[in-house]
Design an enzyme around this catalytic site. Structure first.
Site, PDB file in Angstrom:
ATOM      1  N   PRO A  87     -13.584 -15.140  29.985  1.00  0.00           N
ATOM      2  CA  PRO A  87     -12.833 -14.825  31.395  1.00  0.00           C
ATOM      3  C   PRO A  87     -11.913 -15.824  31.662  1.00  0.00           C
ATOM      4  CG  PRO A  87     -15.280 -15.621  31.870  1.00  0.00           C
ATOM      5  CD  PRO A  87     -14.899 -15.312  30.293  1.00  0.00           C
ATOM      6  N   GLU A 114     -24.102 -18.764  29.059  1.00  0.00           N
ATOM      7  CA  GLU A 114     -22.940 -19.538  29.754  1.00  0.00           C
ATOM      8  C   GLU A 114     -21.599 -19.793  29.132  1.00  0.00           C
ATOM      9  OE1 GLU A 114     -22.657 -20.233  33.107  1.00  0.00           O
ATOM     10  OE2 GLU A 114     -24.729 -19.150  33.260  1.00  0.00           O
ATOM     11  N   ARG A 152      -5.626   1.812  17.999  1.00  0.00           N
ATOM     12  CA  ARG A 152      -4.890   3.264  18.022  1.00  0.00           C
ATOM     13  C   ARG A 152      -3.145   2.999  17.771  1.00  0.00           C
ATOM     14  NH1 ARG A 152      -3.011   4.199  23.168  1.00  0.00           N
ATOM     15  NH2 ARG A 152      -3.667   6.440  23.166  1.00  0.00           N
ATOM     16  N   ASP A 167       2.901   6.151  26.394  1.00  0.00           N
ATOM     17  CA  ASP A 167       1.828   5.884  27.110  1.00  0.00           C
ATOM     18  C   ASP A 167       2.231   4.765  28.294  1.00  0.00           C
ATOM     19  OD1 ASP A 167      -0.259   7.326  26.056  1.00  0.00           O
ATOM     20  OD2 ASP A 167      -0.919   5.366  24.785  1.00  0.00           O
TER      21      ASP A 167
END
Ligand code: SAM
Length: 246
Positions: A87, A114, A152, A167
């Site tokens: 993160p 963690e 993709r 897209d």
């Protein structure tokens, strides 16, 4: 492309890798994807891969040895992009997906508990990626998201090559609204222009709708986009229309 995924939960990838575009891409030989359980590289007799944090604190930290050993057992690892899922990493984007789709070899490190011993970040990973400002239990879902969006884009993977080009985000804008049959559903009609068969008018309508949508929903994207004269004119038209509606 070759993709290796280091994970403690290889079974989490079964459904995702065996369905839809990811399955087809592997069948077509566009990509070879392998999962590696780095617990297999633990030399400890209990096969542990985590330990208490130095300095105290809650939770467990992934040890460096099994992850370094698992990566170093992958042929050609020294030329690969070694992507740590965290993160704390750079926020993943369509631009990053396009960049990664040009690589030959990607290795994903899925964390757990963690997170990773800092030496993995400092001396093994070449990239750190986050899929958003929230905390997942492990890096597996993040790896799946990134792998899906990269694969993709590989040549020949999508049936209709054009579809990835229009897209959302690929053009710097959100995609224009799409409609399919029937022409009328519960009294709601498809915009007439789409039924006109007039390609130039349809293209202009789509460009305008994409600009309007982006302006209303994600104005931040417009700041990073460069516009043609036609697009600038359309934007002016849209802004006037919005002001007239007030
Ligand atoms: N203690 C870590 C921190 O605060 O940065 C979070 C650890 S998280 C519970 C466990 C693992 O999930 C991480 O090592 C990472 O691999 C993965 N992870 C969690 N959130 C993520 C995100 N937003 N993007 C990518 N990976 C994520």
């Amino acid at each position: 492309m070759k993709i290796d995924i280091l994970t403690l939960f290889p079974e989490m990838f079964d459904g995702v890798l065996q369905s839809s575009i990811l399955k087809k891409a592997q069948e077509k030989g566009a990509v070879v994807i392998s999962t590696i359980n780095f617990r297999d590289y633990s030399t400890n007799k209990h096969k542990t891969v985590d330990d208490y944090p130095y300095g105290g604190g809650h939770g467990m930290v992934l040890k460096p040895e099994p992850i370094f050993s698992a990566v170093e057992a992958i042929p050609g690892y020294d030329k690969a992009r070694i992507i740590m899922l965290t993160p704390q990493g750079e926020r993943f984007s369509q631009k990053k997906a396009e960049e990664l789709s040009k690589e030959k070899h990607l290795i994903f490190l899925c964390g757990h508990y963690e997170g990773f011993d800092e030496r993995i970040r400092d001396h093994l990973a070449t990239d750190e990626l986050s899929i958003g400002d929230y905390v997942l239990t492990g890096g597996e879902l993040a790896a799946m998201v990134i792998i899906d969006s990269v694969v993709r884009l590989l040549p020949g993977v999508l049936g209709n090559e054009g579809s990835a080009k229009t897209d959302s985000f690929s053009t710097g804008l959100l995609e224009y609204p799409q409609y399919t049959r029937p022409e009328e559903f519960r009294g709601y009609r498809v915009p007439e222009v789409l039924l006109s068969g007039h390609h130039r008018k349809i293209e202009r309508w789509r460009k305008k709708e994409a600009l309007k949508r982006t302006l209303l929903r994600r104005p931040d994207l417009l700041a990073e986009t460069s516009f043609t004269q036609e697009e600038k004119d359309l934007l002016e038209e849209i802004i006037k229309e919005i002001e007239n509606q007030k």
